[in-house]
Scaffold this motif. Sequence first.
Motif, mmCIF file in Angstrom:
data_model
loop_
_atom_site.group_PDB
_atom_site.id
_atom_site.type_symbol
_atom_site.label_atom_id
_atom_site.label_comp_id
_atom_site.label_asym_id
_atom_site.label_seq_id
_atom_site.Cartn_x
_atom_site.Cartn_y
_atom_site.Cartn_z
ATOM 1 N N ALA A 27 0.851 -1.165 0.152
ATOM 2 C CA ALA A 27 0.066 0.050 -0.173
ATOM 3 C C ALA A 27 0.801 1.341 0.095
ATOM 4 O O ALA A 27 0.806 2.143 -0.672
ATOM 5 C CB ALA A 27 -0.941 0.070 1.178
ATOM 6 N N ALA A 28 1.865 1.187 0.872
ATOM 7 C CA ALA A 28 2.658 2.580 0.863
ATOM 8 C C ALA A 28 3.371 2.922 -0.352
ATOM 9 O O ALA A 28 3.566 3.949 -0.973
ATOM 10 C CB ALA A 28 3.919 2.345 1.895
ATOM 11 N N TRP A 29 3.869 1.791 -1.146
ATOM 12 C CA TRP A 29 4.525 1.777 -2.520
ATOM 13 C C TRP A 29 3.431 2.266 -3.465
ATOM 14 O O TRP A 29 3.786 3.274 -4.329
ATOM 15 C CB TRP A 29 5.232 0.638 -3.000
ATOM 16 N N ALA A 30 2.404 1.644 -3.494
ATOM 17 C CA ALA A 30 1.250 1.965 -4.433
ATOM 18 C C ALA A 30 0.851 3.583 -4.414
ATOM 19 O O ALA A 30 0.836 4.116 -5.091
ATOM 20 C CB ALA A 30 0.074 1.157 -4.561
ATOM 21 N N THR A 31 0.631 3.957 -3.071
ATOM 22 C CA THR A 31 0.321 5.365 -2.734
ATOM 23 C C THR A 31 1.434 6.419 -3.186
ATOM 24 O O THR A 31 1.103 7.204 -3.704
ATOM 25 C CB THR A 31 -0.065 5.401 -1.051
ATOM 26 N N PHE A 32 2.808 5.819 -3.046
ATOM 27 C CA PHE A 32 3.814 6.545 -3.427
ATOM 28 C C PHE A 32 3.708 6.984 -4.836
ATOM 29 O O PHE A 32 3.882 8.021 -5.347
ATOM 30 C CB PHE A 32 5.129 6.014 -2.959
ATOM 31 N N LEU A 33 3.355 5.958 -5.455
ATOM 32 C CA LEU A 33 3.512 6.098 -7.069
ATOM 33 C C LEU A 33 2.188 6.760 -7.578
ATOM 34 O O LEU A 33 2.430 7.678 -8.512
ATOM 35 C CB LEU A 33 3.388 4.453 -7.825
ATOM 36 N N PHE A 34 1.189 6.528 -7.013
ATOM 37 C CA PHE A 34 -0.094 7.432 -7.327
ATOM 38 C C PHE A 34 0.120 8.889 -7.317
ATOM 39 O O PHE A 34 -0.294 9.802 -7.880
ATOM 40 C CB PHE A 34 -1.467 6.777 -6.740
ATOM 41 N N ARG A 35 0.675 9.102 -6.027
ATOM 42 C CA ARG A 35 1.037 10.386 -5.352
ATOM 43 C C ARG A 35 1.613 11.162 -6.491
ATOM 44 O O ARG A 35 1.637 12.140 -6.823
ATOM 45 C CB ARG A 35 1.389 10.612 -4.049
ATOM 46 N N VAL A 36 2.869 10.549 -6.579
ATOM 47 C CA VAL A 36 3.952 11.070 -7.537
ATOM 48 C C VAL A 36 3.492 11.380 -8.845
ATOM 49 O O VAL A 36 3.771 12.364 -9.499
ATOM 50 C CB VAL A 36 5.411 10.300 -7.503
ATOM 51 N N TYR A 37 2.824 10.353 -9.513
ATOM 52 C CA TYR A 37 1.979 10.509 -10.828
ATOM 53 C C TYR A 37 1.251 11.590 -10.941
ATOM 54 O O TYR A 37 1.336 12.350 -11.749
ATOM 55 C CB TYR A 37 1.302 9.272 -11.267
ATOM 56 N N THR A 38 0.367 11.929 -9.720
ATOM 57 C CA THR A 38 -0.564 13.039 -9.822
ATOM 58 C C THR A 38 0.066 14.258 -9.692
ATOM 59 O O THR A 38 -0.363 15.271 -10.435
ATOM 60 C CB THR A 38 -1.701 12.849 -8.591
ATOM 61 N N ALA A 39 0.891 14.373 -8.713
ATOM 62 C CA ALA A 39 2.067 15.558 -8.611
ATOM 63 C C ALA A 39 2.669 16.056 -9.621
ATOM 64 O O ALA A 39 2.575 17.124 -10.143
ATOM 65 C CB ALA A 39 2.858 15.531 -7.284
ATOM 66 N N SER A 40 3.199 15.054 -10.564
ATOM 67 C CA SER A 40 3.884 15.277 -11.677
ATOM 68 C C SER A 40 3.073 15.818 -12.874
ATOM 69 O O SER A 40 3.521 16.642 -13.520
ATOM 70 C CB SER A 40 4.750 13.918 -12.124
ATOM 71 N N ARG A 41 1.796 15.228 -12.897
ATOM 72 C CA ARG A 41 0.772 15.742 -13.983
ATOM 73 C C ARG A 41 0.404 17.157 -13.566
ATOM 74 O O ARG A 41 0.379 17.711 -14.463
ATOM 75 C CB ARG A 41 -0.359 14.558 -14.035
ATOM 76 N N ILE A 42 0.418 17.511 -12.701
ATOM 77 C CA ILE A 42 -0.022 18.790 -12.276
ATOM 78 C C ILE A 42 0.917 19.757 -12.423
ATOM 79 O O ILE A 42 0.840 20.795 -12.972
ATOM 80 C CB ILE A 42 -0.582 18.821 -10.619
ATOM 81 N N ILE A 43 2.294 19.414 -11.996
ATOM 82 C CA ILE A 43 3.293 20.325 -12.358
ATOM 83 C C ILE A 43 3.560 20.408 -13.890
ATOM 84 O O ILE A 43 3.929 21.340 -14.318
ATOM 85 C CB ILE A 43 4.551 19.491 -11.615
ATOM 86 N N HIS A 44 3.316 19.200 -14.420
ATOM 87 C CA HIS A 44 3.461 19.360 -16.026
ATOM 88 C C HIS A 44 2.506 20.463 -16.867
ATOM 89 O O HIS A 44 3.067 21.340 -17.495
ATOM 90 C CB HIS A 44 3.158 17.872 -16.807
ATOM 91 N N THR A 45 1.407 20.496 -16.214
ATOM 92 C CA THR A 45 0.511 21.472 -16.558
ATOM 93 C C THR A 45 0.915 22.777 -16.097
ATOM 94 O O THR A 45 0.960 23.720 -16.964
ATOM 95 C CB THR A 45 -0.861 21.134 -15.939
ATOM 96 N N ILE A 46 1.246 23.006 -15.060
ATOM 97 C CA ILE A 46 1.999 24.428 -14.576
ATOM 98 C C ILE A 46 3.169 24.859 -15.487
ATOM 99 O O ILE A 46 2.916 25.940 -16.149
ATOM 100 C CB ILE A 46 2.248 24.252 -13.198
ATOM 101 N N VAL A 47 3.909 23.908 -15.604
ATOM 102 C CA VAL A 47 5.333 24.253 -16.200
ATOM 103 C C VAL A 47 5.125 24.337 -17.982
ATOM 104 O O VAL A 47 5.763 24.938 -18.546
ATOM 105 C CB VAL A 47 6.666 23.563 -16.051
ATOM 106 N N TYR A 48 3.990 23.791 -18.405
ATOM 107 C CA TYR A 48 3.783 23.726 -19.892
ATOM 108 C C TYR A 48 2.821 25.017 -20.140
ATOM 109 O O TYR A 48 2.807 25.758 -21.199
ATOM 110 C CB TYR A 48 3.038 22.483 -20.157
ATOM 111 N N ALA A 49 1.680 24.884 -19.398
ATOM 112 C CA ALA A 49 0.379 25.793 -19.830
ATOM 113 C C ALA A 49 0.179 27.006 -18.824
ATOM 114 O O ALA A 49 -0.298 27.934 -19.441
ATOM 115 C CB ALA A 49 -0.910 24.981 -20.079
#
Length: 148
Positions: free
Chosen positions: A91-113
């Motif tokens: 659970a901790a690893w899966a949560t880490f992956l989901f959290r990093v994925y989501t944060a990175s997608r949000i950061i992607h939008t900020i630095v792109y658009a």
Amino acid sequence: MVALNDPAVQSYILYSGILALKVLIMALLTARVRFAKKIFANEEDAKTSKGRVKLDDPDVERVRRAHLNDLENIPAFWILGALYLTTAPAAAWATFLFRVYTASRIIHTIVYAVKPMPQPSRAIAYFIPYLIMWYMGIKVISHYYGAM
């Protein structure tokens, strides 16, 4: 068996919800840029808002490309994330992956658009979640291939 009370499943649901809202926000962000610049894709919209039709405005197209990027990547996350959960990850690893994925997608939008930044900021924000999806996909395949 995947259960809704599993912390990994709850984490997946939480971050999937955040990502779904992010996709919806991108439509609003595109509309905001269109209205601010009074540039539209359709004649009827341009007339209603006293704007003009233009299909190649760089600011509008930047936001649209970021939205399309989400539409290309986030559904794959939903599929791979759900399949990944069937492999009973920690659970901790899966949560880490989901959290990093989501944060990175949000950061992607900020630095792109939202606040465009020079490379490699966008590339990093893109490839981190991309690699997470590859990791989950490989885990699913190796888990079920080994069970055959």
